[in-house]
Write a protein that holds these residues in place. Sequence first.
Motif, PDB file in Angstrom:
ATOM      1  N   PRO A  53       0.823  -1.204   0.000  1.00 40.03           N
ATOM      2  CA  PRO A  53       0.000   0.000   0.000  1.00 40.03           C
ATOM      3  C   PRO A  53       0.858   1.255   0.000  1.00 40.03           C
ATOM      4  N   LEU A  54       0.286   2.329  -0.510  1.00 38.72           N
ATOM      5  CA  LEU A  54       0.983   3.613  -0.452  1.00 38.72           C
ATOM      6  C   LEU A  54       1.191   3.988   1.003  1.00 38.72           C
ATOM      7  N   GLU A 158     -11.142   1.756  -1.906  1.00 36.91           N
ATOM      8  CA  GLU A 158     -10.574   2.865  -1.147  1.00 36.91           C
ATOM      9  C   GLU A 158      -9.062   2.952  -1.340  1.00 36.91           C
ATOM     10  N   GLU A 159      -8.415   1.802  -1.378  1.00 41.70           N
ATOM     11  CA  GLU A 159      -6.967   1.780  -1.570  1.00 41.70           C
ATOM     12  C   GLU A 159      -6.603   2.211  -2.987  1.00 41.70           C
ATOM     13  N   LYS A 160      -7.385   1.775  -3.964  1.00 42.84           N
ATOM     14  CA  LYS A 160      -7.170   2.201  -5.354  1.00 42.84           C
ATOM     15  C   LYS A 160      -7.258   3.719  -5.461  1.00 42.84           C
ATOM     16  N   ASN A 161      -8.282   4.295  -4.833  1.00 46.73           N
ATOM     17  CA  ASN A 161      -8.456   5.741  -4.883  1.00 46.73           C
ATOM     18  C   ASN A 161      -7.295   6.463  -4.205  1.00 46.73           C
ATOM     19  N   ARG A 162      -6.794   5.879  -3.104  1.00 51.12           N
ATOM     20  CA  ARG A 162      -5.686   6.515  -2.385  1.00 51.12           C
ATOM     21  C   ARG A 162      -4.413   6.510  -3.230  1.00 51.12           C
ATOM     22  N   GLU A 190     -13.647  15.503  -9.517  1.00 51.08           N
ATOM     23  CA  GLU A 190     -15.066  15.599  -9.874  1.00 51.08           C
ATOM     24  C   GLU A 190     -15.545  14.317 -10.544  1.00 51.08           C
ATOM     25  N   TYR A 191     -14.716  13.787 -11.420  1.00 46.11           N
ATOM     26  CA  TYR A 191     -15.065  12.531 -12.090  1.00 46.11           C
ATOM     27  C   TYR A 191     -15.142  11.392 -11.076  1.00 46.11           C
ATOM     28  N   GLU A 192     -14.135  11.263 -10.236  1.00 43.99           N
ATOM     29  CA  GLU A 192     -14.099  10.176  -9.265  1.00 43.99           C
ATOM     30  C   GLU A 192     -15.311  10.213  -8.341  1.00 43.99           C
ATOM     31  N   ALA A 193     -15.737  11.420  -7.967  1.00 44.21           N
ATOM     32  CA  ALA A 193     -16.859  11.566  -7.047  1.00 44.21           C
ATOM     33  C   ALA A 193     -18.211  11.496  -7.756  1.00 44.21           C
ATOM     34  N   ASN A 194     -18.197  11.437  -9.091  1.00 39.74           N
ATOM     35  CA  ASN A 194     -19.447  11.450  -9.862  1.00 39.74           C
ATOM     36  C   ASN A 194     -20.303  12.647  -9.426  1.00 39.74           C
TER      37      ASN A 194
END
Length: 257
Positions: A53-54, A158-162, A190-194
Amino acid sequence: MRNHVMMNRIFLCTKPLSLLPSLTTPPHLRICHSAAAASSPNRAIHCMANDSPLSQPLTGGDGSVSISAPPPSSASSAIDFLSLCSRLKTTPRAGWGKRDVKNPESIADHMYRMGLMALISSDIPGVNRDKCIKMAIVHDIAEAIVGDITPSCGVPKEEKNRRESEALEHMCKLLGGGERAEEIAELWREYEANASPEAKVVKDFDKLELILQALEYEQEQGKDLEEFFQSTAGKFQTDIGKAWALEIASRRRKDQH
């Protein structure tokens, strides 16, 4: 659907790639290449499933991206940024490789046709078409560093987004911060949050490009890629997305008869 078994496709992590002598990819942002792509090293399939993980949390803890940086030399920063983005042109979309699709599209191929979708789409009340075009060409930009992380990689959402958020932060700093970096970061968030009408349209274009490409691979290579149609069914949010998906499905039905 007939399962396709991939032979000798082993994922491993390489050392971080140097961007500049004084600015390198952070150690926790690693790029993973497929040994199956050894004969064509610039077409490696990226997957972060087995990576650590990051290590650093996002600034502020609220999912925001910090892009502060020293004043840039604009030409140098631009070329550094564009050179990093070249990885998008040479990194295949991982899902196709896992289904033994030959010569699969790259991440940049995918984003480019999404940009064309936004360009040719009819005007939609309340939707800024130019913003959709911009969003389409940056929505997967962080994959230049983290690769194409698919559900089969086993990385939690969640990990992908981080990982992607921190990769985006690094890219924006490489660009030198400022107005353009802020715009890229905001479009991505904005895209990620739809979180806007434009994001909903571009999310639909993302799925449309996927199933159109799947149809083309079925036609060209005799594949059965039903799973991609099943995974997107009923998930379109906009009228244009639903209409174009119906057209693609109609053409697929005709091919099957």
